[in-house]
Every structure is written in C-alpha cells, then in structure tokens.
Design an enzyme around this catalytic site. Structure first.
Site: not given
Ligand code: PMP
Length: 306
Positions: A69, A165, A198
């Site tokens: 990712r 990210k 989210e």
């Molecule tokens: N949304 C955001 C904005 C985040 O920062 C995260 C944490 N990385 C997630 C969702 C969840 O992603 P993951 O399960 O890959 O940690």
C-alpha cells in the site's frame, strides 16, 4: 531569545520513547538524535506518505500488504522509491529487533525529500525515509467508543485520493479535536455527498439485519484491517455489502464498529448522542474480534521478527 520556551529536551517531552532507535535515511539513530532536514518537503508541505503497522508477540501482521500500500501511495503521488518492498521489510524487522520490541506499532514514513522552497517537488531528488517502532497501548480502549459526526469533510476524491495514506492529516486532526472538545472519543467524517467516509483513523462497519455493511472506498482509505474483517466475516457466513452509507444507516444499525491497524476492532456504543443497539459490544463484533486476535498472532500473514 525564546530559549526558555524551548528549553525542554526531547527526553523530557517524550521520556523513554526518545531513547528508541529510529532509522533515518540509511542509518539508525537514538530517537532524540534522529533528525530530518527543515528543507524536507514532507515537513514544509506535508508532501509524503506513511504506513502504520503492528507487531504482536514477535510477529508483524500483514507486513507485505502494508508495504504494498505504501508503494501504491508513492505511485499515486508520482514518487519513485529507490528500494524494493523486500529491502524495506528488512528495515522494519531490524528496527523492531534493535529495540527489542515484540508488541509494537511501526511507522514507516516517506517524505518527498530535501528541495528548494516552493510547492513544486521538482527539486526533490531523493525521497526521505524514516522507520520508527514503539510500544503501543490500545487506541480506543476496551469500552464502546462514543462518536460524533464531524463538520470537517473527508475531501477525497476531489482532494487527495483516499487510497493515498498521505502525511496530510490536518482534516483528520481537526475532526479528532472536535470530538475531544465535545468530550467524545472520535469523529465520523462524511464525504462531499454527506455519506459516511470513515473516522479520523479507522474504517466504519455496521451490522444491519444480520449482514455487514461498510462504505465503499470513494472517500475511505482501503484499510488493511477492513479487508481482513471482510474476509473473516465471509468465512463466518456473514453477508458483506460495500455501498454508499448514510448516518441514518448507522443510527438504526444493531452494531457499529471501527477497524484499523491501531484501532483493531473497536465498538461504537454511541453516535451523536444516540445509543447504537444496546450500546454494548454485539455478537457480530465480538465474534470478529475473537478471530481477528487469533489471526494477528498466529495466522498465515505473520512475519516473525527473528
Ligand atoms: N482510515 C484512516 C484515515 C486511517 O488513518 C486508517 C489507519 N491506517 C484506517 C482508515 C485503517 O486502515 P488500516 O486498517 O490499514 O490500518
């Protein structure tokens, strides 16, 4: 001038965290000696990307998936990384080993690098790399979380695509601050259509009439935990629907929970002052939490540190 204001050392500000070894651009430094340039566009413009990864009992969960990712985030912002996923994986494992950490959160940060001032990344020829690992307590705790809806919009895909990210978390920071100021644990962010995106650091799920619903990825990070939970739910015979969701969907849900590497699976007991279900951990979240805990410790996606 102002020296009294800046007199506190990193050791005083961070305690033992400042003594952990951090990888910066090819070398390990003690945390309070690890530095990146003030000319780095990661600092000047938030121009960079990162990953958050977890280690449990001496094994890293879904290391390759996280690094893949990261490479995708890099590609999306037109940044070429001068090393392979494998090489970066070794740095992550070495960082944990050097700090003798078995249960930890690992942060991999890639900055655009040192360049002339100005938004253009054209003069940034070498991306910066930081890998740090530190002990990590549960983020939202065991108790069902209390959430509010934030007025801060999750701007994707009109702004930074949600798949990136990025080092630009100011929207999320402001939404989290709104929650904290209101005495809540976290905030739900809506997209430009007013649909659920989210939370400030996790994906959202709702259990409605026995099946699992989660917002599609137009304005939500493709969470690795989100994907894992979808797979676990399907294995348990639960139907999963990825779709556009509204606050109304959450208000009437039997259960709502959040997923993330740091968050793991955290139940939302209250949203905007309304109790969700009976406000306690429901059967679907509870079953998924149990299988998630087993998977992160002894599943097929664990890379041993030693
Ligand atoms: N949304 C955001 C904005 C985040 O920062 C995260 C944490 N990385 C997630 C969702 C969840 O992603 P993951 O399960 O890959 O940690």
């Amino acid at each position: 001038m102002l020296d009294a204001h800046f007199a506190m050392t990193e050791r005083e500000l961070l305690g033992d965290l400042s003594q952990l070894e951090v990888f910066v651009n090819g070398f390990f430094f003690r945390g309070d000696e690890a530095k990146i340039s003030v000319w780095d566009h990661g600092l000047l413009y938030g121009d960079g990307i990162f990953e958050g990864i977890r280690a449990y009992q001496g094994g890293v969960f879904k290391l390759d998936e996280h690094l893949e990712r990261l490479f995708e985030s890099a590609q999306a912002i037109n940044m070429k990384l001068p090393y392979s996923i494998n090489e970066l994986g070794h740095v992550v494992l070495e960082t944990l080993k050097r700090n003798q950490l078995k249960d930890a959160h690992v942060r991999v940060l890639v900055t655009r690098g040192i360049g002339k001032p100005g938004v253009s990344p054209a003069s940034c020829t070498r991306p910066g790399l930081v890998v740090m690992a530190y002990p990590f307590p549960p983020l939202l705790g065991e108790k069902p979380a209390r959430l509010i809806t934030s007025s801060v919009q999750r701007k994707a895909p009109r702004s930074v695509d949600a798949r990136v990210k990025s080092l630009n978390y100011l929207d999320n920071v402001l939404a989290k601050l709104q929650a904290i100021c209101a005495g809540m644990d976290d905030a739900i962010m809506l997209d430009s259509n007013g649909c659920i995106a989210e939370t400030t650091g996790a994906n959202v799920f709702a259990v409605i009439r026995g099946s699992l619903h989660t917002p599609n990825l137009t304005a939500a990070l493709p969470g690795i935990t989100r994907y894992t939970v979808i797979q676990l739910a399907k294995e348990q015979g639960i139907q999963v629907e990825e779709r556009q969701m509204t606050l109304g969907d959450l208000y009437v849900a039997d259960e709502v929970f959040l997923t993330g590497t740091a968050t793991e699976i955290a139940v939302a007991g209250e949203i905007d002052g309304r109790k969700i279900g009976d406000g306690k951990t429901g059967p679907v979240a509870s079953a998924l939490m149990k299988s998630y805990q087993e998977l992160v410790i002894s599943g097929p996606h664990v890379t041993r540190i030693e």
